[in-house]
Motif scaffolding. Structure first.
Motif, short mmCIF file in Angstrom:
data_model
loop_
_atom_site.label_atom_id
_atom_site.label_comp_id
_atom_site.label_asym_id
_atom_site.label_seq_id
_atom_site.Cartn_x
_atom_site.Cartn_y
_atom_site.Cartn_z
N TRP A 11 61.92 60.00 33.00
CA TRP A 11 61.57 60.04 31.38
C TRP A 11 60.26 60.61 31.42
O TRP A 11 59.42 60.30 30.38
CB TRP A 11 61.50 58.51 30.97
N ASP A 13 56.30 62.25 32.47
CA ASP A 13 55.09 61.86 33.09
C ASP A 13 55.34 61.87 34.70
O ASP A 13 54.86 60.95 35.45
CB ASP A 13 54.87 60.51 32.91
N ASN A 38 54.16 67.18 22.34
CA ASN A 38 54.48 65.82 22.81
C ASN A 38 54.24 65.71 24.42
O ASN A 38 53.95 64.59 24.77
CB ASN A 38 55.90 65.72 22.42
N ALA A 39 54.10 66.85 25.08
CA ALA A 39 53.72 66.86 26.58
C ALA A 39 52.45 66.97 26.80
O ALA A 39 51.50 67.22 25.99
CB ALA A 39 54.29 68.31 27.05
N ILE A 126 62.01 54.91 17.89
CA ILE A 126 62.32 55.60 19.25
C ILE A 126 60.73 55.49 20.09
O ILE A 126 60.91 55.75 21.36
CB ILE A 126 62.65 56.91 18.87
N GLY A 127 59.73 55.42 19.29
CA GLY A 127 58.40 55.35 20.10
C GLY A 127 58.17 56.62 20.16
O GLY A 127 57.53 57.20 21.42
N THR A 128 58.05 57.74 19.24
CA THR A 128 57.89 59.14 19.43
C THR A 128 56.30 59.35 19.56
O THR A 128 55.47 58.30 19.40
CB THR A 128 58.35 59.90 18.35
N THR A 129 55.89 60.61 19.96
CA THR A 129 54.62 60.73 20.15
C THR A 129 53.82 61.00 18.83
O THR A 129 52.66 61.13 18.64
CB THR A 129 54.45 61.94 21.14
N GLN A 226 58.95 67.07 29.75
CA GLN A 226 59.55 65.84 29.49
C GLN A 226 60.15 65.74 30.57
O GLN A 226 59.98 66.16 31.71
CB GLN A 226 60.13 65.78 28.05
N VAL A 240 65.25 59.49 22.80
CA VAL A 240 65.23 60.85 23.70
C VAL A 240 64.43 61.81 23.11
O VAL A 240 64.06 61.40 21.83
CB VAL A 240 66.57 61.61 23.88
N THR A 241 64.00 62.84 23.54
CA THR A 241 63.08 63.75 22.63
C THR A 241 64.16 64.73 22.09
O THR A 241 65.41 64.56 22.21
CB THR A 241 62.22 64.68 23.32
N VAL A 275 57.66 55.93 28.46
CA VAL A 275 56.73 55.48 27.40
C VAL A 275 57.65 55.56 26.25
O VAL A 275 58.47 56.42 26.06
CB VAL A 275 55.41 56.55 27.45
N ARG A 305 49.29 55.44 25.52
CA ARG A 305 50.11 54.23 25.30
C ARG A 305 50.23 53.83 26.78
O ARG A 305 50.54 54.57 27.60
CB ARG A 305 51.42 54.41 24.61
P1 IMP Z 1 59.24 62.88 20.69
O1 IMP Z 1 59.23 63.98 21.89
O2 IMP Z 1 57.53 62.89 20.13
O3 IMP Z 1 60.00 62.96 19.63
O4 IMP Z 1 59.10 61.51 21.39
C1 IMP Z 1 60.64 61.20 21.84
C2 IMP Z 1 60.55 60.17 22.96
O5 IMP Z 1 60.02 61.16 24.18
C3 IMP Z 1 59.73 59.02 22.91
O6 IMP Z 1 59.90 57.98 23.74
C4 IMP Z 1 58.44 59.69 23.61
O7 IMP Z 1 57.69 58.58 24.34
C5 IMP Z 1 59.26 60.63 24.66
N1 IMP Z 1 58.02 61.82 25.27
C6 IMP Z 1 58.10 63.00 24.42
N2 IMP Z 1 57.32 63.63 25.26
C7 IMP Z 1 57.12 63.06 26.29
C8 IMP Z 1 56.45 63.29 27.76
O8 IMP Z 1 55.62 64.63 27.82
N3 IMP Z 1 56.16 62.37 28.54
C9 IMP Z 1 56.62 61.35 28.42
N4 IMP Z 1 57.52 61.05 27.38
C10 IMP Z 1 57.55 61.67 26.39
#
Ligand code: IMP
Length: 437
Positions: A11, A13, A38-39, A126-129, A226, A240-241, A275, A305
């Motif tokens: 997932w 990291d 987000n990365a 979702i807990g997005t970034t 990701q 998911v992303t 995360v 986080r």
């Molecule tokens: P988003 O990509 O910000 O929309 O987040 C969607 C989901 O993907 C969330 O659970 C984030 O924590 C996870 N996520 C996005 N980018 C990463 C990354 O680079 N590492 C780990 N989790 C990520």
């Protein structure tokens, strides 16, 4: 070295930043092709930590050409910050970085939409970034997004198109009960056109550039962001992303045929982390989860986080290894497992009384998985200064051999610390399970 794709198999990291940094020594071109800021790819060189969000991790090697291809959603403001941070370190970004004119742009309102959508999701949060990545990809698919070229060659009607889009977004935010300050289309126009001018010398048609690099047989490293379990199609949907994180999106995200890739390397942590929200079959809710978090310093590189932690999950890993045709593995953070005895590895799932070795598609089933563990002997020694596989404790070699056997893919490298030098090359060493005494 020829053309290599590096992807994360969990997932996110997994430690891809360090792996890319190492492999970049032999690459001429390093490419990001999906995701955005987000990365958070962490590279530690001589004790100095650099976290890269949009620029490929190969940039820390002078002379490498680094490409942000059109599949990446670019936040131009944060990108300029990242460029300036690297320039302060003496890196010649103007020489080393190229950005696709086709990259979609993360706009200030995407972050507001991201937060508003999260606040409205209730149990499905979702807990997005919070970086606006989902809304930016949604606009791309809905064909209402803006690309880098809209700040440059297509800038003429940008103000008008942006004003029209902003009017709709404003209505959307109000409907989501997240009105706040009205979005100032004129201010965004001015700011983004200026950012476009700042980035203009770096912007080009990277698909052509990369196709020419392939034709010239240059060595290329594709840096996935990701992890495969966060893939919008193959991952734990909807948690998911918003991009395809597997190696196949090199085709759509970089304009290079995935068939030109010689080796797909999967990066996998020796345990699991996640995360944000969503199913995590092997999550450890007891003190071992805490111990993994503290020992592994499992805190998000982008958001800070705390990461959820648990033991290694063979079922989930096998599903994405098959889907991505992974040729070799890089196992990271093996050193974190010292002192865990016994070690647990999930080899099968039990779902509502039924045993399976397949990762379920149903989110209800994903949430109800009971992991079936195999226990392996642990070790106490500190591994952080080990540089040869032969010098690992027998139990650590056994652990790796078991992973290799259960996953059906050879291990190329093992990382035992954050620094470039803390790496074990396993290509010449047979990792064999240690017979039980
Ligand atoms: P988003 O990509 O910000 O929309 O987040 C969607 C989901 O993907 C969330 O659970 C984030 O924590 C996870 N996520 C996005 N980018 C990463 C990354 O680079 N590492 C780990 N989790 C990520």
């Amino acid at each position: 070295m020829t053309i290599i794709s590096v992807i994360g198999l969990q997932w996110g990291d997994e430690g891809k930043g360090k792996v890319i940094d190492l492999l970049a020594q032999e690459a001429e071109v390093v490419v990001r092709y999906q995701g955005g800021c987000n990365a958070g790819h962490t590279v530690i060189v001589g004790g100095h930590k650099t976290v890269l969000h949009q620029i490929p991790s190969g940039v820390l090697h002078s002379g490498r050409l680094c490409v942000i291809a059109h599949g990446v959603v670019v936040d131009p403001k944060r990108l300029v910050d990242e460029i300036e941070m690297l320039e302060e370190q003496g890196i010649d970004v103007a020489q080393q970085l190229r950005i696709s004119s086709g990259c979609h742009l993360v706009m200030p309102y995407h972050q507001r939409l991201d937060l508003a959508a999260e606040a409205n999701r209730g149990q499905d949060r979702i807990g997005t970034t919070g970086r606006g990545i989902g809304p930016c990809y949604a606009d791309k698919v809905a064909r209402v997004g803006f690309r880098m070229t809209d700040l440059l060659a297509d800038a003429e009607d940008f103000p008008e198109r942006l004003a029209a889009r902003v009017a709709n977004v404003q209505r959307l935010l109000e409907a989501l009960d997240a009105g706040g300050e009205p979005i100032d289309a004129a201010a965004i126009t001015e700011e983004y056109l200026a950012l476009g001018q700042r980035l203009a010398p770096l912007v080009t048609d990277t698909a052509t550039l990369l196709q020419e690099a392939v034709a010239a047989k240059r060595s290329i490293l594709f840096e996935g962001a990701q992890g495969a379990l966060l893939d919008v199609d193959m991952g734990t949907y909807p948690f998911v992303t918003s991009s395809n994180t597997g190696f196949g999106s090199i085709g759509t995200g970089a304009g290079v045929s995935p068939r030109s890739v010689d080796t797909v390397i999967g990066v996998i942590k020796a345990y699991c982390t996640r995360v944000g929200e969503g199913p995590f079959p092997t999550e450890a809710h007891d003190e071992s989860g805490e111990q993994l978090r503290e020992r592994g310093q499992e805190y998000g590189a982008t958001t800070g986080r705390p990461r959820r932690c648990g033991f290694f999950d063979v079922v989930a890993a096998r599903a994405v290894i098959e889907a991505n045709g992974v040729d070799e593995l890089v196992v990271t953070k093996l050193d974190v497992l010292s002192d865990f005895d016994p070690l647990r590895v999930c080899v099968k799932y039990r779902i509502e009384g039924r045993e399976t070795d397949r990762f379920p598609v149903s989110r209800r089933e994903q949430q109800r998985v009971e992991p079936i563990y195999e226990e392996l002997p642990g070790w106490k020694q500190d591994l952080s200064s080990v540089t040869r596989a032969e010098d690992l404790p027998a139990e650590a070699r056994h652990y790796l051999a078991t992973m290799q056997e259960l996953l059906g893919v050879p291990i190329r490298l093992v990382s035992v610390g954050a620094d470039r030098r803390q790496i074990i090359d396993c290509r010449q060493t047979r990792l064999e399970p240690v017979p039980e005494s």
